[in-house]
Design an enzyme around this catalytic site. Sequence first.
Site, mmCIF file in Angstrom:
data_model
loop_
_atom_site.group_PDB
_atom_site.id
_atom_site.type_symbol
_atom_site.label_atom_id
_atom_site.label_comp_id
_atom_site.label_asym_id
_atom_site.label_seq_id
_atom_site.Cartn_x
_atom_site.Cartn_y
_atom_site.Cartn_z
ATOM 1 C CB VAL A 1 4.448 -1.099 -12.176
ATOM 2 C CG1 VAL A 1 4.885 0.032 -11.291
ATOM 3 C CG2 VAL A 1 3.143 -1.691 -11.657
ATOM 4 C CB CYS B 1 -2.268 -6.786 -7.871
ATOM 5 S SG CYS B 1 -0.941 -5.928 -8.727
ATOM 6 C CB THR C 1 6.456 -8.541 -4.925
ATOM 7 O OG1 THR C 1 5.419 -7.679 -5.406
ATOM 8 C CG2 THR C 1 7.669 -7.718 -4.581
ATOM 9 C CE LYS D 1 8.813 -7.388 -20.073
ATOM 10 N NZ LYS D 1 8.521 -7.496 -18.656
#
Length: 442
Positions: free
Chosen positions: A27, A275, A100, A51
């Site tokens: 995201v 998700c 999350t 990263k």
Amino acid sequence: MLDKAAKAEDNGPSGIGAIGVIGLGYVGLPFAMAFVRRGFSVIGIDVDTRKLEMLKSGKSYVRDVADAEIANALAAGKLAVSSRFSLLTEASSIVICVPTPLTAEQAPDLSFLTNACRQLEPHLQQGQLVIIESTTYPGTTREVVQPLLELGGLRAGESFYLAYSPERIDPGNTDTPVEDVPKVVSGLTALCLKRVVSLYSTVFSQVVPVSSTDTAEAAKLLENSFRLVNISFINEFAKLCDQLHLDIWEVIRAAGTKPYGFMSFHPGPGIGGHCIPVDPLYMQWKARGAGTESRFIELSRDMNESIPSYIVSRVEQLLLPERALAGSNILICGVTYKRDVADLRESSALLLMELLHLAGVAVAYYDPYIPTVRIGQASWNSIALTDAAIAAADCVLIHTDHAALPIGQIMEHAAAIYDTRNVTRGRSSRGKLARLGDGSQL
Ligand SMILES: NC(=O)c1ccc[n+]([C@@H]2O[C@H](COP(=O)([O-])OP(=O)(O)OC[C@H]3O[C@@H](n4cnc5c(N)ncnc54)[C@H](O)[C@@H]3O)[C@@H](O)[C@H]2O)c1
């Protein structure tokens, strides 16, 4: 640090200032680049040094962001990446895009979000706008984020601004740029809302304000619960069609011609990704805290989790009478949770591989995006998809329909195919063929 040239220009296109992005994953990185494309300077913060090193050398690890885009943004001084939260003092707005997930007990794991808030708080400046993009249950911004950010004495809605905007990015979708996806926004106060509307209107073609952060948090959970319920329902319908010897794919095609009141969903081996299987459980957890629950979410989760073992039983039937499942060779094509992404999180392929392995199957897999899969002590490397490798398998199980999957080659050489994505429709195969929900008499 942003270089001097960038700092001179870092007021952004509307004099709004540089943007900080905490969490540069699936995201955060595309999100950061959307701001760079609009002329903003972006300070990207992540705790993953691997990263950060990749980004600093101009390499992207997110398929939807090109290496050149990173390299150009760095060279132009429009992007700085670091693990140092102190850099965020230079930003006018800070967007939080950390994971999350769920705990082992299937409860919300807000540890990444609370850590990010704790790390940000000592550097929070008067007048800054903080926007939470991570998916979470209604109440998180008010009940969890606000108290953490106020620990140093600044007050949300007075000395800094706090907003929530659910992220709707669709990894692998190259048809709709992130900027064209309507952005639901909310603020802790009217002024917080005004700030986030003003910022996001410069990047997103449509901004949709709602009355509270709780509403915006719930809207995201409704979107993803809707997908969970509908995909699980169509998977159940696929099982019914198998029993009734009907082809669900044809049934869906026919029903989909109705111009209103019907929306097509398609069966598949799982729902997968970070998700859809996770977010509805955030809603469920919050609902249980209020003494209620969603029976649909519970049922859908059970249905979804039963599909891999259903597929194993169909593959077993397909192999008979020539072969028993135990001792057979099964080649899984595609292991990611959906096509053309390099993301294995929550993929049903993991449970499928485990179930087959436990059933005594010699499992092999091919996925151009995933070199290695590890499950417990077992590990597999992606094999080369040669004619010989396909022919050597007792069954090829098509799990993910990557665009690059050579369906023709598989059809030509496989002794048997079990297709969970309907990519073999209308083609003739050398060996046995069954598709999930196609009603084949096995
Ligand atoms: N991936 C999707 O398709 C998608 C779509 C919509 C919403 N979301 C939501 O967006 C959020 C982020 O998901 P993602 O897929 O980008 O996750 P991700 O794991 O790809 O990226 C998160 C990044 O945050 C970093 N991070 C973790 N803790 C940090 C901290 N304290 N400080 C700085 N960086 C930290 C990680 O190193 C990682 O690079 C989640 O809430 C997810 O539910 C994801």
